[in-house]
Design an enzyme around this catalytic site. Structure first.
Site, PDB file in Angstrom:
ATOM      1  N   CYS A 260       5.913  14.101   1.897  1.00  2.74           N
ATOM      2  CA  CYS A 260       6.372  12.772   2.299  1.00  2.74           C
ATOM      3  C   CYS A 260       7.894  12.814   2.388  1.00  2.74           C
ATOM      4  CB  CYS A 260       5.918  11.719   1.291  1.00  2.74           C
ATOM      5  SG  CYS A 260       6.498  10.047   1.669  1.00  2.74           S
TER       6      CYS A 260
ATOM      7  N   CYS B 275       8.204   6.363   7.899  1.00  2.00           N
ATOM      8  CA  CYS B 275       7.564   7.615   7.482  1.00  2.00           C
ATOM      9  C   CYS B 275       8.570   8.724   7.720  1.00  2.00           C
ATOM     10  CB  CYS B 275       6.283   7.856   8.275  1.00  2.00           C
ATOM     11  SG  CYS B 275       5.522   9.471   7.963  1.00  2.00           S
TER      12      CYS B 275
END
Length: 270
Positions: free
Chosen positions: A74, A212
């Protein structure tokens, strides 16, 4: 059990500091903690672990999606992770490495205090895996598969304006499960203009998020390829802010903010 709540361009996380790797966090516990009504609330959970016996005390980022599933990487989460390490006094250097399920990433903390930070992350190799398609409702579009340690389908939509993107119906995408057997994050973005794009993202296991990090890398790769450019810098504007991605000879560096918004303590029952 103490925890922190942090976000990076409004992609938000519950952070558990488990230096000695004693917590066995279940998918159900993760989903509960990330629940925005019954729990703390977040797009995912970060567990801070120090690798026993690792050279230079390398840190491991255990990242889970909001539904409790394990994820490889991530990009926003690793900026928040690095910020927490510095803010909580676990690291006193401005450059260090963090291990992830997608490999070791090099961190450079440009600035940091107990609340705010700017962090640069060496994201490693970016691999274009081919061309595929997705659909959201009645809209269908094509994009390139991009592996940034996790799978993405980044779709540049010709002629789309930032306002068109903001107004677009954004629902769970249909995609080719043979091309993406482990699921996929889908980015929809505008064409590259003056070194910048606008992007929205649907993250597997979460839904639409405000940002993101790995998705911005995939979007930058797609935008440069669409413009016929091999190397370059792209500012990726997402609903939660802006991230700069630099691509050079197949390697990506991502720079953006992190914010620690509060610290708390979980009840014993959790």
């Amino acid at each position: 059990m103490k925890f922190l709540k942090a976000h990076a361009t409004e992609n938000d996380f519950v952070v558990l500091i488990d230096v000695d790797d004693k917590l066995d966090v279940t998918p159900e516990q993760v989903a509960f903690l990330c629940d925005r009504r019954a729990g703390v609330g977040g797009d995912g959970l970060l567990r801070v672990v120090r690798r026993a016996g690792a050279e230079n005390g390398i840190w491991f980022m255990d990242y889970r999606n909001a539904d409790g599933t394990v994820a490889e990487m991530c990009g926003n989460g690793i900026r928040a992770f690095a910020h927490v390490l510095v803010a909580e006094g676990l690291v006193d250097a401005s450059e260090f490495d963090v291990d992830t399920r997608a490999g070791v990433k090099h961190i450079r903390v440009i600035s940091a205090d107990c609340a705010d930070a700017i962090v640069s992350v060496g994201m490693g190799r970016v691999e274009v895996t081919g061309v595929s398609t997705a659909a959201m409702g009645e809209q269908q579009f094509a994009g390139i598969g991009v592996d940034v340690g996790n799978p993405h389908l980044a779709c540049v939509i010709p002629g789309m304006t930032p306002s068109d993107l903001a107004d677009m119906e954004f629902v769970a995408p249909e995609f080719d499960p043979e091309f993406f057997p482990k699921g996929v994050n889908v980015e929809v973005l505008t064409e590259l203009t003056d070194g910048a794009v606008h992007m929205r993202v649907w993250e597997r296991g979460v839904g639409e998020t405000r940002s993101c990090g790995t998705g911005t890398v995939a979007a930058a790769q797609a935008a440069l390829a669409d413009a016929g450019i091999e190397n370059g810098s792209v500012v990726v504007n997402v609903p939660g802010g802006s991230i700069e991605v630099v691509l050079a000879d197949g390697e990506a560096t991502m720079t953006g903010p992190s914010n620690i918004v509060f610290r708390g303590e979980l009840t014993n029952e959790l």
